[in-house]
Design a protein around this motif. Structure first.
Motif, PDB file in Angstrom:
ATOM      1  N   ILE A 283      20.838   7.525  14.336  1.00  0.00           N
ATOM      2  CA  ILE A 283      21.929   6.716  13.775  1.00  0.00           C
ATOM      3  C   ILE A 283      22.957   6.400  14.855  1.00  0.00           C
ATOM      4  O   ILE A 283      23.447   5.278  14.950  1.00  0.00           O
ATOM      5  CB  ILE A 283      22.563   7.409  12.556  1.00  0.00           C
TER       6      ILE A 283
ATOM      7  N   GLU B 214      21.557   6.513   4.420  1.00  0.00           N
ATOM      8  CA  GLU B 214      21.751   5.461   5.423  1.00  0.00           C
ATOM      9  C   GLU B 214      21.129   4.153   4.959  1.00  0.00           C
ATOM     10  O   GLU B 214      21.724   3.095   5.083  1.00  0.00           O
ATOM     11  CB  GLU B 214      21.131   5.861   6.769  1.00  0.00           C
TER      12      GLU B 214
ATOM     13  N   ARG C 104      21.763   0.287  11.314  1.00  0.00           N
ATOM     14  CA  ARG C 104      21.736   1.587  10.635  1.00  0.00           C
ATOM     15  C   ARG C 104      20.818   1.533   9.431  1.00  0.00           C
ATOM     16  O   ARG C 104      20.081   2.479   9.165  1.00  0.00           O
ATOM     17  CB  ARG C 104      23.146   2.008  10.229  1.00  0.00           C
TER      18      ARG C 104
ATOM     19  N   ARG D 189      23.347   0.852   2.499  1.00  0.00           N
ATOM     20  CA  ARG D 189      23.380  -0.441   3.172  1.00  0.00           C
ATOM     21  C   ARG D 189      22.512  -1.498   2.497  1.00  0.00           C
ATOM     22  O   ARG D 189      22.442  -2.626   2.942  1.00  0.00           O
ATOM     23  CB  ARG D 189      23.004  -0.256   4.633  1.00  0.00           C
TER      24      ARG D 189
ATOM     25  N   GLY E 267      28.255  -0.580   7.216  1.00  0.00           N
ATOM     26  CA  GLY E 267      27.566  -0.393   8.487  1.00  0.00           C
ATOM     27  C   GLY E 267      26.739  -1.585   8.869  1.00  0.00           C
ATOM     28  O   GLY E 267      26.649  -2.574   8.162  1.00  0.00           O
TER      29      GLY E 267
ATOM     30  N   SER F 102      21.607   3.649  16.885  1.00  0.00           N
ATOM     31  CA  SER F 102      21.560   2.368  16.169  1.00  0.00           C
ATOM     32  C   SER F 102      22.927   1.705  16.098  1.00  0.00           C
ATOM     33  O   SER F 102      23.018   0.486  16.022  1.00  0.00           O
ATOM     34  CB  SER F 102      20.987   2.555  14.759  1.00  0.00           C
ATOM     35  N   THR F 103      23.992   2.477  16.145  1.00  0.00           N
ATOM     36  CA  THR F 103      25.332   1.892  16.084  1.00  0.00           C
ATOM     37  C   THR F 103      25.697   1.193  17.390  1.00  0.00           C
ATOM     38  O   THR F 103      26.628   0.395  17.418  1.00  0.00           O
ATOM     39  CB  THR F 103      26.410   2.943  15.744  1.00  0.00           C
TER      40      THR F 103
END
Length: 94
Positions: free
Chosen positions: A83, A38, A57, A42, A53, A86-87
């Motif tokens: 996760i 994750e 994230r 990113r 993302g 967080s989205t």
């Protein structure tokens, strides 16, 4: 027969930067690897991967990694929940 990953817990225990991981359960190890992904995907220098993302994230992955190192490992189910939550955040929630 499926290939198995074998970790030497004693080797982890004596490592200066790995002792915190010596007692992780298989579930916690999966959660740790997920959070590495994750965060890592990113923060990639490849712009095609960075768009995968939100910054939320990335930050969730970073925070979870820090928690692991400081002795607060999480389960795979908890990683999924972090996760997922967080989205749902907006950009001004960072």
């Amino acid at each position: 027969m499926e290939n198995q990953l074998i970790l030497d817990r004693e080797q982890l225990r004596i490592g200066k930067y790995t002792s915190w991981a010596a007692d992780l359960s298989p579930d916690q190890l999966c959660a740790l690897l997920w959070m590495v992904g994750e965060y890592g995907i990113r923060t990639s220098p490849d712009p095609n991967e960075r768009v995968l993302g939100s910054p939320h994230r990335r930050e969730a992955g970073r925070k979870a990694l820090v928690e692991f190192v400081w002795g607060k490992p999480i389960s795979l189910r908890k990683a999924q929940a972090i996760i997922r939550a967080s989205t749902k955040m907006r950009d001004n929630d960072v």
